[in-house]
Structures are given as structure tokens and as C-alpha cells.
Scaffold this active site. Structure first.
Site, PDB file in Angstrom:
ATOM      1  N   VAL A  48       7.736   4.698 -66.837  1.00  0.00           N
ATOM      2  CA  VAL A  48       6.282   4.781 -66.955  1.00  0.00           C
ATOM      3  C   VAL A  48       5.676   3.385 -67.109  1.00  0.00           C
ATOM      4  O   VAL A  48       4.596   3.103 -66.576  1.00  0.00           O
ATOM      5  CB  VAL A  48       5.867   5.695 -68.140  1.00  0.00           C
ATOM      6  CG1 VAL A  48       4.357   5.721 -68.311  1.00  0.00           C
ATOM      7  CG2 VAL A  48       6.399   7.106 -67.940  1.00  0.00           C
ATOM      8  N   CYS A  49       6.376   2.509 -67.801  1.00  0.00           N
ATOM      9  CA  CYS A  49       5.852   1.166 -68.101  1.00  0.00           C
ATOM     10  C   CYS A  49       5.396   0.398 -66.857  1.00  0.00           C
ATOM     11  O   CYS A  49       4.285  -0.139 -66.849  1.00  0.00           O
ATOM     12  CB  CYS A  49       6.871   0.347 -68.886  1.00  0.00           C
ATOM     13  SG  CYS A  49       7.302   1.095 -70.480  1.00  0.00           S
TER      14      CYS A  49
END
Length: 189
Positions: A48-49
Site C-alpha cells: 500500500v505504501c
């Protein structure tokens, strides 16, 4: 019960960041005098980062036009930030500083450090030029954030800072009506 971080001052910190191809030392003094966003994320080389950091990079020019600097922070070292920057097309487009926080000091200062895992929650904090936290948002690790919504919140924070006595209603955008709180408005909205 925890005390709110809103309107508290940025705590002292020292970090080495990867920024524009170099390692640079940053402290709270480097942040003073301008609007800033501290954008915490769990770790480099994850899932997700990079979507969040890429979204932030896509909005960075707009934020710069608004007088806002972005500081991405994870508990990785600055060396890891450089390696990720060099190996990912998404991360390579980042022009804002990526702060290393291997001791967790900065993450702990903002209340986002997951002590047992040594990573930060997804925390977003808007700091005004006086060093006060005006927006605080913390997400669980699996919930990504939107830079466009952050831009709207900063616009509202800047408007309120520049227009004493006015407040921005829900979903306010620049150019829309604001409110001036008074006894006359009670029960009429």
C-alpha cells in the site's frame, strides 16, 4: 484515554533523509516557518505504501504552490529510502524528503509507532508555520490515504488561519461559503 495532539507543538527531532539524490540532516528547526505535512507509512518495499507515496508525489507540485513541504517518514533508514528510490519507478518520482526514523523517535512523538512491530501506522499530520499540529489523521495499516483529500484539508486549514473568526463547513472547497460562528447560527444550520 489519550490527550489530543491537535494544537500541540512539533517535538524536537533529528533525522537523516534521502532527498533529491542526497542524504541530508533535518530537524524540527528546518520545518519551522512554513506549512508542512508529516506523512508516516509502515515500511519501504511494501504494498500500500508505494501507492500512497506515488499519489502524494502526483500532488506535490500543487502542495508546493500552496507553500507546503511534505516529509515522508518510516522507521527504515535513509539508505533503504535511497535503494527503494533507485529501484521503483513509482518511488523514483518522489521529490520530497524521505526521513529515516530507525529508532522510532519521530513516530513515537506523533503517537503512530507500533512498538511491538517497530513500524509506524499510516499517520498524516499538517503543521502550520508556528509549528502547531492542525490536522491529525491515523489509519490502520491496510487503509490507504488520498492526497487529494489531504490537499482539501490543508486548503481549509490555511483559509481558517488567514481568516480570523471564519470556519469551513464539511466538504468545503476554496471559493465556497464559510461560516462565522455566532449565536444567530445556533439551530439554523
Amino acid at each position: 484515554m489519550t490527550q489530543s495532539i491537535i494544537n500541540t507543538k512539533l517535538k524536537p527531532f533529528k533525522s537523516t533523509a534521502f532527498h533529491k539524490g542526497e542524504f541530508v540532516d533535518l530537524t524540527e528547526k528546518d520545518v519551522a516557518g512554513k506549512w508542512g505535512v508529516f506523512f508516516f507509512y509502515p515500511a519501504d518495499f511494501t504494498f500500500v505504501c508505494p501507492t500512497e507515496l506515488g499519489d502524494m508525489a502526483d500532488h506535490y507540485a500543487q502542495l508546493q504552490e500552496m507553500g507546503v513541504e511534505v516529509y515522508a517518514v518510516s522507521t527504515d533508514k535513509h539508505f533503504t529510502h535511497k535503494a527503494w528510490h533507485s529501484s521503483s519507478d513509482t518511488i523514483n518520482k518522489i521529490e520530497f524528503p524521505m526521513l529515516g526514523d530507525p529508532t522510532g523517535e519521530i513516530s513515537r512523538n506523533f503517537g503512530v509507532l507500533v512498538e511491538e512491530d517497530g513500524v509506524a501506522l499510516r499517520g498524516t499530520f499538517v503543521i502550520n508555520p508556528e509549528g502547531e499540529i492542525k490536522v491529525a489523521e491515523i489509519h490502520d495499516l491496510g487503509i490507504g490515504r488520498s492526497a487529494s483529500e489531504l490537499v482539501r484539508k490543508i486548503q481549509a486549514a490555511q483559509y481558517v488561519a488567514d481568516h480570523d473568526g471564519e470556519v469551513c463547513p464539511a466538504a468545503w472547497k476554496p471559493g465556497e461559503e464559510t461560516l462565522t460562528p455566532s449565536l444567530d447560527l445556533v439551530g439554523k444550520i
